[in-house]
Enzyme design. Sequence first.
Site, PDB file in Angstrom:
ATOM      1  CD  GLU A 262      19.865   4.889  48.311  1.00  0.00           C
ATOM      2  OE1 GLU A 262      20.594   5.422  47.445  1.00  0.00           O
ATOM      3  OE2 GLU A 262      19.288   3.799  48.124  1.00  0.00           O
TER       4      GLU A 262
ATOM      5  CB  SER B 132      -6.654 -16.497   6.384  1.00  0.00           C
ATOM      6  OG  SER B 132      -6.647 -17.874   6.077  1.00  0.00           O
TER       7      SER B 132
END
Length: 727
Positions: A95, A373
């Site tokens: 890092e 529907s």
Amino acid sequence: MSKRRSKRRFHPWRFLFKFFLVLTILCAAGLVASFAYVGLYDMPVLNTNVLTGDTSTVLMDTNENVIARLGSDERLPVKIKQVPQLVKDAFLAIEDIRFYQHHGVDLRAIIRAAWVNISGGELREGGSTITQQLIKISYLTPDRTFERKIQEIILSVQLERKYTKDEIFEMYLNRVYLGAGAYGIQSAAKIYFSKDINQLTLAETALLAGLPQAPSSYSPVQNPSAALERRNMVLDKMLKYNIIDEANYQMAKSEEVKLHYTPPKQTYDYPFFVDYVTDQLIDKYGEASVYKGGLTVYVTIDRELQKIAEAAMSNKNNYPSTVIASNGTAQPQGAAVFLDPHTGYIKAIVGGRQHTQARQLNRATQMWRQPGSTFKPIIAYGPAVEYKNMKPSTIVYDKPTTYGNWSPSNDDGIFRGAVSLRTALAKSINMVAVELLHEVSISQAKKFAVSLGIESLDEHDAGLGIALGGLHKGVTPLELAGAYGAFANQGVLVEPTAILKVKRPDGSVLEEDKPASRRVMKQTTAETMTDMLQSVVEKGTATAAAMERPVAGKTGTTDDNKDIWFVGYTPELLGAVWIGYDTPKAMPHAYGGTYPARMWKQVVSKALDGVAVARFPGTRAQDTVYVPKTTDDSVSDESEDKNTDNETTFDDTLLIPPAGETGKNDKKNNKDDNKDNNKHQPPVVKIEPDTPAEQNGDKGEETKEQTTPIEPILNKDTGANTGQEGD
């Protein structure tokens, strides 16, 4: 003798050079000033409590009651002196190897990372220091903008002036998110390996050190191969910087990844709503900011309604027969969304019958299914009223019709002739829905549906089968509920939202949502649709949802009863309920007007208990609906099975109940009180005023279209696009 003053020769190119040099300097200065202003504006203030205190994100309702805490349970802070040197070296190697040399920002690392990424053709290194990462996860959003980067740099320099290097490193190791709900190195060691940090091997240490850049992508649980590759990259760095020797390097690199995974606690209140909000926050701000950023998030949940909906969804009596699948889930499953259509506030989300792990599949928001529907009002009736100025009393024809090579029909083979638009919607007659879509045009109807928030429609949805809900992708319950909200809100769509406001730890507002609203149809169109949808509940396919207050809604049942729906609303509340197997499977004798409608009623009736009865805006049209009446009074078990909703007889009944009778249903419309007979079907009947007609004997709630796969009309990409409707 007079002296002649020598004249300096004018050099135009030299003048232009100086001019543009000065202009460039001024522009650069202005640019720097602009960036500084942008960076300083709205920049958070360094706060010790943010860096060292409880920084879980808190979810609160509108009354400031705490709903949940995200990230508070798995923090196990350690002092820097307790962290083994090997662990510290591993994180520094991958890092920020120059952490103890720079002053918060490392220009050399930025240049080196840029060169490595460009030469390697992929993103292999980042230029942010550990100090910058701590600032990012503590104060800022993950947005990659100039404003955020400038704020990150300024705050990093300030942080380095206020704290020692060891203090900064300790805060980082305790705050960094390492996936799987682990915040900090000690928590990660416990969750992934069931060890303390001083018990980790070199290989295990390297694996954990590789997680901060992308905890999900490099997760050893979800992506073990990516985690292994990332671990080896950390080992490469440690060897390069002489942190480890060749022998230890080779030994660690050959070591298999052996996890002793102990996932964090998964149970919490209002889980599906919390998961939905968490997912939205992570999409915007990243996991680190959500779990370790100390945010305060105000949400729209109604806690009582959420509990009611969860109880209804988990009640096995609200489903067809239950089986337990091989993965341990109960089937069929269900999902529901309830919201306020006037504000767009989502009040309850239930994404399944049980919740067993954090951020599991949320069927209410992450599963697309065929709507049946329930899609007819959105794609056929709504557009017909909006664009063709149709009214509830408009006469339409249920008759044999051929469209290209497709000749749809009702499942019972009966065509009822002239019927009113209200009757067609109340009884969910397929042929009428197809003809309405044909008259409006597919392109115009799709534009109408998209304006209602149906974003899942695509180029494959190009056949008339979409009139019956046969879609290529389908819809989610949330998507469908949002669309019906436009009918309930007099034609104004308010986008559903669950998050009202997000605050940083220092109290500054990071986000404040005001749900976007827009008119998507005429007010008269919405009022007409609400009028007709009330008839669906009063005397149509959804009488199981009727209450002692006005209710509008629509049922939906797809081919072979694989998906059953009810979407309904009162003047105060709207909800969508879906039931079906995760892997679509037939559910005989289950229809939208049975289990979903009854579950919807259970939830809404309890939620509105004690609330004064309100009426829908607008005046209901004074038209009469006629339904055919059978001549044979005999009843068989088979007919009872096929008529589970309300396929019962009634005469020429005005679908607007008399005063004081709203929601009261004739017992003949309730299967539990009176069985129906559909063994004998009537001939084609032309509907005329004051002439009683017969009720149809549909299978389930509505007539069902045949599913002949005719390519010129239907969408062949999915077998559902024939509109196979039977509710």
